[in-house]
Motif scaffolding. Structure first.
Motif, short mmCIF file in Angstrom:
data_model
loop_
_atom_site.label_atom_id
_atom_site.label_comp_id
_atom_site.label_asym_id
_atom_site.label_seq_id
_atom_site.Cartn_x
_atom_site.Cartn_y
_atom_site.Cartn_z
N TYR A 299 17.18 -74.92 39.57
CA TYR A 299 17.39 -76.19 40.51
C TYR A 299 16.84 -77.09 39.36
O TYR A 299 15.81 -76.85 38.47
N ALA A 300 17.17 -78.30 39.69
CA ALA A 300 16.82 -79.60 38.76
C ALA A 300 16.80 -80.88 39.42
O ALA A 300 17.70 -81.09 40.49
N VAL A 301 15.62 -81.82 39.17
CA VAL A 301 15.73 -82.78 39.85
C VAL A 301 15.72 -84.09 38.70
O VAL A 301 14.81 -83.71 37.85
N ILE A 302 16.77 -84.80 38.64
CA ILE A 302 16.87 -85.64 37.59
C ILE A 302 16.24 -87.05 38.05
O ILE A 302 16.55 -87.70 38.80
N GLY A 303 15.07 -87.52 37.33
CA GLY A 303 14.37 -88.57 37.52
C GLY A 303 13.03 -88.69 37.08
O GLY A 303 12.69 -87.93 36.12
N ASP A 304 12.56 -89.83 37.35
CA ASP A 304 11.07 -90.19 36.95
C ASP A 304 10.14 -89.20 37.63
O ASP A 304 9.70 -89.09 38.71
N LEU A 305 9.27 -88.25 36.83
CA LEU A 305 8.53 -87.19 37.35
C LEU A 305 7.26 -88.01 38.06
O LEU A 305 6.39 -87.72 38.84
N THR A 306 6.84 -89.09 37.40
CA THR A 306 5.53 -89.99 38.31
C THR A 306 6.05 -90.16 39.49
O THR A 306 5.13 -90.75 40.38
N GLU A 307 7.19 -90.36 40.03
CA GLU A 307 7.69 -90.39 41.31
C GLU A 307 7.91 -89.35 41.92
O GLU A 307 7.79 -89.11 43.27
N ILE A 308 8.77 -88.42 41.38
CA ILE A 308 9.08 -87.12 41.98
C ILE A 308 7.88 -86.31 42.42
O ILE A 308 7.91 -85.77 43.51
N VAL A 309 7.10 -85.92 41.52
CA VAL A 309 5.96 -85.05 41.76
C VAL A 309 5.10 -85.61 42.99
O VAL A 309 4.76 -84.52 43.84
N PRO A 310 4.50 -86.82 43.15
CA PRO A 310 4.00 -87.41 44.09
C PRO A 310 4.71 -87.09 45.25
O PRO A 310 4.05 -86.76 46.51
N ALA A 311 5.94 -87.36 45.39
CA ALA A 311 6.70 -87.30 46.57
C ALA A 311 6.99 -85.85 46.97
O ALA A 311 6.77 -85.78 48.21
N ILE A 312 7.12 -84.90 46.06
CA ILE A 312 7.24 -83.64 46.65
C ILE A 312 5.64 -83.18 47.47
O ILE A 312 5.49 -82.62 48.29
N THR A 313 4.97 -83.75 46.62
CA THR A 313 3.19 -83.45 47.14
C THR A 313 2.89 -83.96 48.56
O THR A 313 2.64 -83.41 49.64
#
Length: 322
Positions: A299-313
């Protein structure tokens, strides 16, 4: 006879060592040979070894073998091999397994084949495939030797107990060792962490150059904590001093095989992929659509990890509250 070396650290068996026991048992069954295990040092974990089908445990004891000493382990095993004349000796391809078996080969003046994935035994020569260049190349090899010495690539084979329990007998063996064999030896231990480790965690959340700084790993720590996992990293991160080397995943770090591997801002160099490809599922979070790690990701999520990781959390926290 097929021998399997049970590698351990201060009497705690390397979990991947059971994979080597499984391969040794399968080879013994295919050849109609006896399957035996070898333990070097004090306090063998007989109960855990016995369930893998070995008929005998050769317990190598010596006053100098109170802790790990690679040359002494290798010489002791070489002497045992000389007395038993087995068809083959198998160990796991961990740092410790490869190091000891290399010494065994040197003492016996026999070739040692590292990081084998599968083996087809023949009357004389054995055919096998082995991992090379951090897993980017699979080599077909033929081994001709008086005794076949090989290590199994970690996670190339699932560790499985024997179908039927076997009463494991223990035979002591005392090698002839000298001071020169102890030139390298573990003399002290420092506990840096407790609980689950990088090698045993069900979830690993790893960060690479894209995390940006040591402080950037705080969000990865939060995500790993919610998932019951630990944080890993790529080599460039340790080179930059953001995380200790003990956190590094890869060919020159720790080889992991979690249920889920989350790679955040990691490009996916060959040596890193070699360390994480054993994961059941890989999720890559990266802003680069051409990052090599995407070829290995489920699986892949393309984007800014500083936004994606907090959103998943945040979503995980909401799900737990709900």
């Amino acid at each position: 006879m097929i021998l399997a070396l049970v590698t351990h650290d201060d009497a705690v068996i390397e979990e991947t060592a059971f994979q080597a026991l499984t391969m040794a048992r399968q080879l013994a069954a295919e050849l109609g040979a006896d399957f035996r295990a070898v333990w070097v040092g004090d306090a063998p974990d007989i109960e855990r070894i016995g369930v893998y089908g070995a008929t005998t445990l050769h317990h190598v004891t010596h006053d100098a073998l109170d802790d790990y000493a690679p040359q002494a382990w290798g010489k002791a095993l070489a002497q045992l091999v000389s007395s038993l004349s087995p068809k083959a000796v198998v160990a796991i391809g961990s740092d410790r397994g490869n190091e000891v078996m290399a010494h065994v080969g040197a003492f016996l003046e026999e070739p040692m084949v590292a990081n084998v994935r599968d083996v087809t035994p023949g009357p004389e020569a054995w055919e096998m495939t082995r991992t090379r260049w951090g897993g980017s190349l699979i080599e077909k090899a033929t081994l001709e030797a008086g005794v076949k010495l090989l290590t199994l690539t970690e996670h190339a084979l699932e560790a499985t107990p024997a179908d039927s329990p076997v009463d494991l007998s223990v035979e002591a063996f005392t090698p002839d060792l000298g001071e020169a064999d102890l030139i390298a030896k573990v003399t002290d231990r420092v506990t840096t962490s407790e609980g689950i480790t990088l090698a045993t965690a069900p979830v690993v959340v790893s960060g690479g150059r894209g995390v940006g700084s040591a402080e950037g790993f705080e969000s990865l720590e939060q995500l790993a904590g919610l998932l019951g996992g630990v944080v890993g990293c790529s080599r460039v991160v340790t080179n930059n001093g953001w995380r200790p080397h003990s956190d590094q995943v890869g060919q020159t770090g720790t080889v992991v095989a979690p249920d889920l591997y989350i790679a955040c801002g990691i490009s996916g160099a060959t040596q890193h992929i070699a360390g994480c490809k054993g994961a059941k599922k890989i999720l890559a979070i990266n802003s680069d659509v051409e990052a090599p790690i995407l070829m290995s990701a489920d699986y892949a999520v393309i984007g800014d990890l500083t936004e994606i990781v907090p959103a998943i959390t945040e979503e995980l926290r909401k799900a737990r509250v709900g």
